[in-house]
Design a protein around this motif. Structure first.
Motif, PDB file in Angstrom:
ATOM      1  N   SER A  96      30.027  29.379 127.117  1.00  0.00           N
ATOM      2  CA  SER A  96      31.148  29.211 128.027  1.00  0.00           C
ATOM      3  C   SER A  96      32.257  30.224 127.747  1.00  0.00           C
ATOM      4  CB  SER A  96      31.691  27.789 127.946  1.00  0.00           C
ATOM      5  OG  SER A  96      32.678  27.581 128.920  1.00  0.00           O
ATOM      6  N   ASP A  97      32.800  30.231 126.509  1.00  0.00           N
ATOM      7  CA  ASP A  97      33.961  31.078 126.239  1.00  0.00           C
ATOM      8  C   ASP A  97      34.131  31.300 124.741  1.00  0.00           C
ATOM      9  OD1 ASP A  97      36.263  32.519 126.917  1.00  0.00           O
ATOM     10  OD2 ASP A  97      37.537  30.766 126.642  1.00  0.00           O
ATOM     11  N   GLY A  98      34.708  32.439 124.399  1.00  0.00           N
ATOM     12  CA  GLY A  98      34.986  32.718 122.997  1.00  0.00           C
ATOM     13  C   GLY A  98      35.829  33.961 122.829  1.00  0.00           C
ATOM     14  N   PRO A  99      36.231  34.246 121.580  1.00  0.00           N
ATOM     15  CA  PRO A  99      37.035  35.429 121.298  1.00  0.00           C
ATOM     16  C   PRO A  99      36.222  36.718 121.427  1.00  0.00           C
ATOM     17  CG  PRO A  99      36.905  33.943 119.380  1.00  0.00           C
ATOM     18  CD  PRO A  99      35.993  33.421 120.432  1.00  0.00           C
ATOM     19  N   ALA A 100      36.890  37.853 121.282  1.00  0.00           N
ATOM     20  CA  ALA A 100      36.213  39.149 121.302  1.00  0.00           C
ATOM     21  C   ALA A 100      35.125  39.166 120.218  1.00  0.00           C
ATOM     22  CB  ALA A 100      37.219  40.271 121.068  1.00  0.00           C
TER      23      ALA A 100
END
Length: 186
Positions: A153-157
């Motif tokens: 779904s989503d995460g940092p660089a």
């Protein structure tokens, strides 16, 4: 099944129905550089989960010879090791990859609709990268299809050793089975 945010309108709002833009799925290969490898299908319909960042897509034709992952029905457990695979970039500034990459992560936290994971193997900074949205996080099983636990779904660089957010499958199994009525049992 993929990340719901992969299908959106011009304002980046998740949408269902006929995709607003042409979308294809490539199945049955680990390397897309060979145009003859695997099977390519067009996505013709999208159903969005109302509770998590997951969408189920309908393809324009059946795909033979590819066994779907079984759907996990149990709440993930902190410390559990999951395998993930993706076609995304290998850095935060990279482009799509022609080669499927994989690694392992450890469940760091469980929320009502998400699982937070951190890198495990081959390194603590093993993580998803741009274009990996919707990538599967699964548990291999001896003698049975692996269990799909969540999707990217989503995460940092990337790469990073922080927590990555994945969308849980177990709370929506009933909804998925209502949309895709011919799924094999777990």
């Amino acid at each position: 099944m993929t990340a719901g945010h992969c299908f959106h309108d011009g304002d980046r709002n998740r949408v269902g129905g006929v995709p607003r833009y042409g979308t294809t799925a490539r199945l049955g290969t680990a390397n897309t550089a060979d145009p003859a490898a695997g099977v390519t299908r067009s996505v013709v319909w999208v159903e969005q989960s109302g509770t998590t960042d997951i969408a189920v897509t309908q393809l324009d034709a059946p795909v033979d010879g590819v066994t779907p992952l079984a759907l996990n029905t149990q709440k993930p457990v902190r410390g559990q090791i999951l395998t993930f695979a993706g076609w995304g970039a290998t850095s935060s500034t990279g482009s799509w990859s022609d080669q499927l990459y994989w690694g392992q992560v450890k469940v760091a936290g469980v929320r009502p609709s998400t699982v937070q994971v951190v890198g495990h193997w081959p390194a603590p900074d093993t993580s998803a990268c741009p274009y990996d949205s919707g990538a599967p996080y699964f548990m291999p099983r001896t003698g049975s299809a692996p269990l799909l636990v969540s999707v990217e779904s989503d995460g940092p660089a990337c790469p990073h050793s922080s927590q990555e957010t994945t969308a849980r499958v177990d709370p929506i199994v009933g909804w998925v089975r209502g949309v895709v009525t011919d799924l094999p049992p777990a």
